[in-house]
Write an enzyme that holds these catalytic residues in place. Structure first.
Site, PDB file in Angstrom:
ATOM      1  N   LYS A  28     -55.864  31.202  -6.539  1.00 50.18           N
ATOM      2  CA  LYS A  28     -56.305  32.185  -7.058  1.00 50.18           C
ATOM      3  C   LYS A  28     -57.123  32.543  -5.563  1.00 50.18           C
ATOM      4  O   LYS A  28     -57.268  34.018  -5.459  1.00 50.18           O
ATOM      5  CB  LYS A  28     -57.372  32.031  -7.857  1.00 50.18           C
ATOM      6  CG  LYS A  28     -57.811  33.045  -9.140  1.00 50.18           C
ATOM      7  CD  LYS A  28     -59.130  32.694  -9.771  1.00 50.18           C
ATOM      8  CE  LYS A  28     -59.897  31.772  -9.272  1.00 50.18           C
ATOM      9  NZ  LYS A  28     -60.849  31.771 -10.309  1.00 50.18           N
ATOM     10  N   THR A  29     -58.477  32.247  -5.186  1.00 52.39           N
ATOM     11  CA  THR A  29     -59.051  32.913  -4.340  1.00 52.39           C
ATOM     12  C   THR A  29     -58.499  32.956  -3.060  1.00 52.39           C
ATOM     13  O   THR A  29     -59.090  33.902  -2.408  1.00 52.39           O
ATOM     14  CB  THR A  29     -60.550  31.544  -3.561  1.00 52.39           C
ATOM     15  OG1 THR A  29     -61.051  31.376  -5.104  1.00 52.39           O
ATOM     16  CG2 THR A  29     -61.564  32.527  -3.277  1.00 52.39           C
ATOM     17  N   ASP A 229     -62.969  38.555  -9.782  1.00 47.97           N
ATOM     18  CA  ASP A 229     -62.547  37.418 -10.830  1.00 47.97           C
ATOM     19  C   ASP A 229     -63.346  36.636 -11.778  1.00 47.97           C
ATOM     20  O   ASP A 229     -64.056  37.005 -11.527  1.00 47.97           O
ATOM     21  CB  ASP A 229     -63.066  36.112  -8.802  1.00 47.97           C
ATOM     22  CG  ASP A 229     -63.100  35.333  -8.966  1.00 47.97           C
ATOM     23  OD1 ASP A 229     -61.402  34.576 -10.039  1.00 47.97           O
ATOM     24  OD2 ASP A 229     -62.975  34.505  -8.229  1.00 47.97           O
ATOM     25  N   GLU A 230     -62.790  35.664 -12.147  1.00 49.58           N
ATOM     26  CA  GLU A 230     -63.162  35.165 -13.582  1.00 49.58           C
ATOM     27  C   GLU A 230     -63.094  36.192 -14.572  1.00 49.58           C
ATOM     28  O   GLU A 230     -64.228  35.553 -15.529  1.00 49.58           O
ATOM     29  CB  GLU A 230     -64.274  34.313 -13.062  1.00 49.58           C
ATOM     30  CG  GLU A 230     -64.867  33.111 -11.622  1.00 49.58           C
ATOM     31  CD  GLU A 230     -63.648  32.265 -11.816  1.00 49.58           C
ATOM     32  OE1 GLU A 230     -62.884  31.803 -13.230  1.00 49.58           O
ATOM     33  OE2 GLU A 230     -63.676  30.802 -11.326  1.00 49.58           O
ATOM     34  N   GLN A 259     -59.859  28.674 -19.042  1.00 47.06           N
ATOM     35  CA  GLN A 259     -61.022  28.149 -17.996  1.00 47.06           C
ATOM     36  C   GLN A 259     -62.270  29.035 -18.864  1.00 47.06           C
ATOM     37  O   GLN A 259     -63.214  29.371 -17.903  1.00 47.06           O
ATOM     38  CB  GLN A 259     -60.460  28.460 -17.010  1.00 47.06           C
ATOM     39  CG  GLN A 259     -59.868  27.281 -16.595  1.00 47.06           C
ATOM     40  CD  GLN A 259     -59.946  27.578 -14.430  1.00 47.06           C
ATOM     41  OE1 GLN A 259     -61.132  26.616 -14.150  1.00 47.06           O
ATOM     42  NE2 GLN A 259     -59.362  27.421 -14.322  1.00 47.06           N
ATOM     43  N   ARG A 626     -60.578  20.347 -11.557  1.00 46.92           N
ATOM     44  CA  ARG A 626     -61.171  20.039 -10.020  1.00 46.92           C
ATOM     45  C   ARG A 626     -61.401  19.100  -9.255  1.00 46.92           C
ATOM     46  O   ARG A 626     -61.341  18.812  -8.211  1.00 46.92           O
ATOM     47  CB  ARG A 626     -63.483  19.979 -10.894  1.00 46.92           C
ATOM     48  CG  ARG A 626     -63.906  20.814 -11.457  1.00 46.92           C
ATOM     49  CD  ARG A 626     -63.766  22.719 -11.205  1.00 46.92           C
ATOM     50  NE  ARG A 626     -62.606  23.044 -11.911  1.00 46.92           N
ATOM     51  CZ  ARG A 626     -61.915  23.830 -12.004  1.00 46.92           C
ATOM     52  NH1 ARG A 626     -62.398  25.117 -10.333  1.00 46.92           N
ATOM     53  NH2 ARG A 626     -60.836  24.330 -11.909  1.00 46.92           N
TER      54      ARG A 626
END
Length: 775
Positions: A28-29, A229-230, A259, A626
């Site tokens: 994503k980043t 983002d998020e 998430q 993670r």
DNA sequence: GGTGAACCTCTTTTT
DNA sequence: GAGGTTCACC
């Protein structure tokens, strides 16, 4: 590494709104940074691009990556990258006058907020025992998150004790905030939205020049591209803010509904779910190839998350192979768990995994202590993320309060914080008198303190106040004379006697505080060197918005990381050790309480109760995803937490794990929840045994484990035969005289365990356990 | 009126 | 275990 087709599409899409549903570890980043870089390549000026992240850490990382990518080509510092809060603060710093904030307004953190609300309680004669100041602040914050003002709530005519109380106290709280030229976290968002909404509503005067145009309107037209983002964790005000800032911009939001873990803070997942429907022509791109974790880890993650309803649904896949099995470990208690964790860390270090690639997760901060202790005992370095950060320590907050007061003489909260810190004989009574008159005249405490006699303060106290005011004036003069910040802080600590007071105390703790202060002065000096053009206000803003102190580079870089799962969001580690996987720890007892209540009342779960449990499940999913190569999950059969002993049953999330991907037996069906046991009840360290048959008339028949995992509470009150009673509230119990009843509590140890039983029609009786039998 | 010591309570997650 | 609060003493 090349972008995959989906990532490529997300980077290149132009022209209409875009939603990127990015599963955990799907790059994503990378997509966001590449997209922004591509935009700049195409000639979009960096100052016309806005990238919003959720944490300061993420913002810093994004900026760093961008700098690397665009080395020398574009001036990346022109980009707007930041959190919702920092961007709002930036806007308000420049244009906040019309919503009542000066350029130098202060940002109040949770601690400041509480202190202010307590003052409101006192002023309005409210008892803190009935409703806690924090509770009011919580409600107020929820309102702000939804973009509602107190007036709007009142207009809605929502009657009810709490609503009225929140309105009453909240209103005064806001008044005091504005009078102190301060904003809390919620205000930053709400006021920025208000400012932007207001801009452009007034008709331009005839003959107005271009220079007369409200600069805020320019802000609304400024951005050509906005990336968020998020997005799954945004609340309604944040969404509104994005909306307002992307008046002209192409909007691209990135997130993962699986998430979403900030519902408790007002975030609304439906905003990401409904994003495409509300925007004609919106493009939806799914990223499903996972580059982070190996197969077994991903399978565990999927096994956990698939049980949630109401998700858009994604299936992650990976080319990294199965990797190693996920380790599941049942520990006797939290201390053994800590020892096991440390051994796992040592193993990883021996495998040449760098320390900073090893992370220990827990659900709540309180769980960290035992692990910290164990790490310290074995001489290992660690870094805690979140929790009480450097800037939340008393000595630092005190120093900051002095600096803020110099900057902003209206800041009563800071005045009260340090007027008697170190002790200089200006006590509660004196401050109380000042406060009364200040409220009456509607001026600041510092103003009243200049003429304390008018407030009825006389003699020695008045003299001390005069001295205090003189000292503050002197220091403020130094600030305005442009003394460098590091130097100013040193002078404050000297002149106020703060440093001396600590030095004279002589304790280890005081010594540590002095060291912290030195470090703080050092950090301030560094800041000035790095940003020569920035002021104290800039520094204070940065401090109040950076929650954790990891940015300071204070040594602990090569250390194992300890953190709550919430603060792990967005991070990844070679090895993750997920601890405390028991019912009532994770999922948290507050959430399970809803389930228990529903069962007791014989009803189905309310939507909000179900939503809370699903959020815990997503949190578990975040934790598992993670891990890159190694995942270790532990739970304890006994745990001391909050000074209470708990018997642990493995978390439902553990029970959901696919046995084929796990080393260590996955516990079987557990039909009863963990429960608190009074201290002193002897608990077993018995070797694993075959499970008791279901529904056998023995006290622990309600807990059934697979072989290989020791059952808790095997032994107990001797009177009840060989096997132990697993007591739980709501348990059905029979007594010869009173008949059948429900267990509501217990006390005592050994054969003296007394049960509190509620017998229908009789009431609650306390009876020795040996006179009762389980049903 | 101020200060320090002993007692009490309360524990999710964060910008 | 930390924070706040109450109480007795200067």
């Amino acid at each position: 590494m090349q972008l995959n087709p989906a990532q490529q599409a997300a980077v290149e899409h132009r022209g209409s709104p875009l939603l990127v549903l990015a599963g955990a570890g799907t790059g994503k980043t990378r997509v966001i940074t590449h997209r922004v870089a591509a935009l700049m390549d195409e000639g979009v000026p960096p100052w016309r691009i806005l990238a919003v992240t959720f944490t300061n850490k993420a913002a810093a990382e994004m900026r760093a990556r961008m700098e690397k990518m665009c080395e020398g080509k574009v001036d990346v510092s022109q980009l707007w990258v930041g959190t919702f809060h920092s961007i709002s603060a930036r806007i308000l710093r420049r244009h906040g006058e019309s919503v009542g904030l000066s350029r130098n307004f202060a940002i109040y953190d949770t601690d400041d907020q509480t202190r202010l609300m307590k003052r409101v309680f006192k002023e309005l004669n409210r008892d803190e025992d009935q409703v806690k100041p924090r509770a009011i602040l919580g409600h107020l914050d929820q309102l702000k998150n939804r973009g509602l003002t107190i007036s709007q709530v009142e207009q809605l005519g929502l009657e009810g004790f709490m609503t009225r109380l929140v309105a009453l106290l909240g209103r005064r709280y806001e008044e005091l905030l504005r009078a102190a030229d301060a904003a809390d976290f919620g205000d930053l968002l709400v006021l920025a939205v208000k400012l932007l909404e207001k801009a452009g509503t007034e008709q331009p005067r005839p003959g107005a020049q271009l220079v007369d145009v409200d600069p805020v309107i320019g802000l609304k037209r400024r951005f050509l591209h906005v990336v968020v983002d998020e997005y799954q964790d945004t609340n309604p005000v944040q969404a509104r803010l994005v909306e307002l800032l992307s008046g002209r911009a192409q909007l691209c939001v990135v997130g993962d509904d699986d998430q979403a873990i900030y519902g408790w803070r007002g975030a609304d997942v439906s905003q990401i779910l409904g994003f495409p429907d509300q925007r004609p022509g919106c493009e939806l791109i799914r990223l499903e190839q996972n580059y982070r974790s190996t197969g077994h880890i991903l399978r565990c993650a999927d096994a956990i998350i698939r049980r949630n309803e109401g998700r858009l649904g994604k299936t992650l896949w990976s080319e990294l192979g199965d990797g190693s099995l996920v380790t599941l470990r049942a520990c006797e208690d939290e201390r053994e768990e800590a020892r096991f964790v440390v051994n796992e860390i040592l193993d990883a270090l021996n495998e040449d995994i760098p320390a900073e690639e090893i992370a220990v997760f827990y659900r709540t901060h309180a769980q960290s202590r035992v692990i910290e202790q164990q790490l310290t005992d074995r001489g290992m370095r660690y870094a805690i993320f979140g929790g009480l950060g450097f800037f939340e320590r008393k000595e630092i907050k005190d120093t900051l309060a002095y600096l803020r007061l110099l900057q902003n003489p209206n800041s009563d909260l800071d005045f009260t914080r340090i007027v008697n810190e170190p002790a200089r004989g200006i006590g509660d009574t004196t401050v109380g008198r000042l406060t009364a008159l200040a409220a009456n005249r509607n001026v600041s405490l510092l103003t009243i303190a200049r003429a304390p006699e008018e407030a009825g303060v006389s003699g020695a106290a008045a003299k001390r106040l005069h001295a205090f005011v003189a000292m503050i004036d002197e220091l403020a003069a130094r600030l305005h004379a442009g003394v460098p910040l590091g130097q100013l802080a040193t002078e404050v600590l000297e002149r106020t006697g703060y440093r001396d007071a600590l030095v004279h105390e002589g304790s280890d703790e005081a010594e540590a505080r002095v060291e912290n202060l030195d470090e703080f002065v050092g950090a301030l000096t560094d800041f000035v060197q790095e940003h020569p053009d920035q002021t104290l206000a800039d520094y204070l803003e940065q401090v109040s918005l950076v929650a954790d102190a990891d940015g300071g580079g204070r040594g602990e870089v090569r250390a194992v990381r300890l953190m709550t799962i919430h603060s792990a969001k967005g991070l990844e580690f070679e090895k993750v050790i997920l601890t405390g996987m028991e019912e009532k720890v994770f999922p948290h007892s507050r959430v399970i309480a809803g389930e228990d209540a529903a069962r007791e009342e014989g009803r189905r779960l309310r939507p909000e109760e179900r939503a809370q449990i699903e959020e815990e499940r997503r949190l578990a999913y975040v934790a598992v995803t993670r891990a890159k190569r190694q995942l270790v999950i532990t739970w304890a059969k006994r745990r001391r937490l909050y000074n209470q002993e708990f018997i642990g049953t493995p978390s439902r999330f553990v029970r959901d794990l696919p046995p084929d991907s796990v080393r260590g037996r996955v516990p079987g069906v557990v039909r009863r929840e963990a429960m608190a046991v009074p201290q002193g009840l002897s608990l077993p360290s018995a070797p694993p045994r075959a499970p008791a048959p279901v529904r056998e008339s023995s006290w622990n028949s309600d807990i059934v484990y697979d072989e290989g995992v020791a059952a808790p509470a095997r032994r107990g009150p001797a009177a009840v035969g060989g096997d132990a009673p697993a007591l739980y509230k709501g348990m059905a119990v029979r007594h010869r005289q009173y008949g059948e009843g429900t267990l509501v509590g217990w006390d005592g140890t050994g054969s003296n365990v007394k049960l509190a039983i509620n017998f229908p029609g009789v009431g609650v009786k306390t009876i020795l356990a040996r006179f009762c039998e389980p049903l």
